[in-house]
Motif scaffolding. Sequence first.
Motif, mmCIF file in Angstrom:
data_model
loop_
_atom_site.group_PDB
_atom_site.id
_atom_site.type_symbol
_atom_site.label_atom_id
_atom_site.label_comp_id
_atom_site.label_asym_id
_atom_site.label_seq_id
_atom_site.Cartn_x
_atom_site.Cartn_y
_atom_site.Cartn_z
ATOM 1 N N ARG A 69 0.848 -1.186 0.000
ATOM 2 C CA ARG A 69 0.000 0.000 0.000
ATOM 3 C C ARG A 69 0.889 1.242 0.000
ATOM 4 O O ARG A 69 1.788 1.369 0.821
ATOM 5 C CB ARG A 69 -0.891 -0.013 1.241
ATOM 6 C CG ARG A 69 -1.786 1.188 1.396
ATOM 7 C CD ARG A 69 -2.676 0.983 2.605
ATOM 8 N NE ARG A 69 -3.473 2.156 2.876
ATOM 9 C CZ ARG A 69 -4.719 2.122 3.332
ATOM 10 N NH1 ARG A 69 -5.281 0.941 3.585
ATOM 11 N NH2 ARG A 69 -5.390 3.222 3.562
ATOM 12 N N ALA A 70 0.654 2.134 -0.940
ATOM 13 C CA ALA A 70 1.502 3.310 -1.056
ATOM 14 C C ALA A 70 1.285 4.261 0.123
ATOM 15 O O ALA A 70 0.173 4.421 0.621
ATOM 16 C CB ALA A 70 1.215 4.040 -2.357
ATOM 17 N N THR A 71 2.364 4.865 0.536
ATOM 18 C CA THR A 71 2.269 5.969 1.512
ATOM 19 C C THR A 71 2.591 7.286 0.830
ATOM 20 O O THR A 71 2.168 8.350 1.284
ATOM 21 C CB THR A 71 3.256 5.750 2.675
ATOM 22 O OG1 THR A 71 4.576 5.580 2.151
ATOM 23 C CG2 THR A 71 2.869 4.508 3.462
ATOM 24 N N GLY A 77 3.980 2.997 -3.919
ATOM 25 C CA GLY A 77 4.368 1.922 -3.020
ATOM 26 C C GLY A 77 5.687 1.280 -3.354
ATOM 27 O O GLY A 77 5.981 0.183 -2.881
ATOM 28 N N LEU A 78 6.515 1.918 -4.170
ATOM 29 C CA LEU A 78 7.827 1.373 -4.510
ATOM 30 C C LEU A 78 8.725 1.332 -3.279
ATOM 31 O O LEU A 78 8.627 2.166 -2.382
ATOM 32 C CB LEU A 78 8.493 2.227 -5.592
ATOM 33 C CG LEU A 78 7.846 2.201 -6.976
ATOM 34 C CD1 LEU A 78 8.447 3.288 -7.851
ATOM 35 C CD2 LEU A 78 8.019 0.848 -7.623
ATOM 36 N N THR A 79 9.613 0.353 -3.252
ATOM 37 C CA THR A 79 10.540 0.214 -2.128
ATOM 38 C C THR A 79 11.545 1.362 -2.132
ATOM 39 O O THR A 79 11.756 2.028 -3.151
ATOM 40 C CB THR A 79 11.314 -1.113 -2.231
ATOM 41 O OG1 THR A 79 12.093 -1.087 -3.431
ATOM 42 C CG2 THR A 79 10.359 -2.293 -2.252
ATOM 43 N N PRO A 80 12.204 1.627 -1.001
ATOM 44 C CA PRO A 80 13.216 2.695 -0.943
ATOM 45 C C PRO A 80 14.356 2.498 -1.932
ATOM 46 O O PRO A 80 15.022 3.460 -2.320
ATOM 47 C CB PRO A 80 13.711 2.612 0.506
ATOM 48 C CG PRO A 80 12.574 2.020 1.264
ATOM 49 C CD PRO A 80 11.938 1.035 0.328
ATOM 50 N N THR A 81 14.583 1.262 -2.353
ATOM 51 C CA THR A 81 15.630 1.011 -3.349
ATOM 52 C C THR A 81 15.145 1.324 -4.756
ATOM 53 O O THR A 81 15.865 1.929 -5.558
ATOM 54 C CB THR A 81 16.082 -0.458 -3.291
ATOM 55 O OG1 THR A 81 16.522 -0.769 -1.971
ATOM 56 C CG2 THR A 81 17.214 -0.715 -4.274
ATOM 57 N N ALA A 82 13.919 0.926 -5.064
ATOM 58 C CA ALA A 82 13.398 1.102 -6.416
ATOM 59 C C ALA A 82 12.954 2.535 -6.699
ATOM 60 O O ALA A 82 13.115 3.031 -7.822
ATOM 61 C CB ALA A 82 12.235 0.151 -6.659
ATOM 62 N N ALA A 83 12.406 3.210 -5.701
ATOM 63 C CA ALA A 83 11.839 4.544 -5.925
ATOM 64 C C ALA A 83 12.840 5.532 -6.518
ATOM 65 O O ALA A 83 12.532 6.195 -7.529
ATOM 66 C CB ALA A 83 11.249 5.086 -4.630
#
Length: 424
Positions: A69-71, A77-83
């Motif tokens: 779920r996106a914040t 909702g991408l991970t901190p690595t992918a974003a």
Amino acid sequence: MIVLEARDRVAGRNLGGHLKNGVAVEMGGQWIAEGHTEVLGLVGELGLETFASYDDGVPITLFRGQVTRATDLSQLGLTPTAAPEVDRMAGLLAELAETVSLSAPWLTEEAATLDATTFAEWVRSNTTEPEAVAYWQALVRGVFAAEPAELSLLHFLFYVKSNTSLEVLISTTGGAQEQRVVGGTHQISERLAEGLGDVVRLGRRVTRIVQTDTGVHVHADGAEVTARRVIVTVPPALAGRIDYEPALPAQRDALTQQMPMGSVIKTQIAYPKPFWREAGLNGLASNFDDGGLSVTLDNSPHDGSCGVIVGFFEGAEARAVADLTPEQRKDLAIESLVTFFGPEAADPIDYVEQDWMAEEFTRGCYGGRLGAGAWTSFGPALAAPVGRIHWAGAESAEVWNGYMEGAVRSGQRAAAEVLGGLSS
């Protein structure tokens, strides 16, 4: 003026449908952006109304079987690595898109290199982060109903610039999915046709166009029309199936063989209420995995009488499920919605679908695309008249290519060409 329409209805890739409860649903093109000024003008002129697409709450993503779920609305909702990888790559694409010539993409600086590269190759050369790769695959499926390897980087960049920006393309509020028409967009064409009366002739599939020094003879099922000029509005892939005399120039004929339509099956799944809203979700789900619905959005009616999720089988997945029965596709769609939104999605009150690949006079949606090398080899023939034959349709538009707005603008351009030819 005579309008020959192959179908037994007008509106082409716009198509109205209904749920069992009488609620209208759009089985074809449906969304309007704030920048779609020509379409909005028609909506007002024809006495139709628009309403805002539902966009309160947050989206979700599915990656490697995990629903997130996106914040942050900008990151889905991408991970901190992918974003940051996705942001970096989006920035690179925005810079490249600015270099593209909308009137002549084949003349863009570095056009040969951009066109020789598939979008999949560009992604692989710019990141090894798995979720970032999956993000771009999902985005291409959602925008083009195709796979990243099936279009050139130049085509991707042209499309982004034609439709303002990547952010506009994928956004609801402030983007290309911002507004809907009460009762469906097919009413635009239907009301225009009503005003034209007997000028519009249904069930007249054009099979042959013959050009002479003085005019054109258009042969269709049950009709033959002689005119000074003709505008062909079907997608290039279908325009190439018409018999022309004399034969089309080689470049134009080759173009029609190089611009396949996207692969998509559109589904509408209805519930007694839009239960996902109560969970703080806006209905947008992006599938970064293979299999099932590629993307969903809240498509509930403006009066809130029930909840509707619109979902799409796209690209390779659409082709994979095309041979299944509608009931089997329904099961797959519901399975996806349960994964996205929980067990309450298991019991819909209705399911309807439209397989655009199976439509004889469309053979796919959302539009045609050009693969590696096609823009630079055949692009000049996309909109250039051939004698007394002029080309229109969403694929031939410089601005808002692929959308209803682009189709209207292409019609205006072709009409101006015809009027200019008649007065010369």
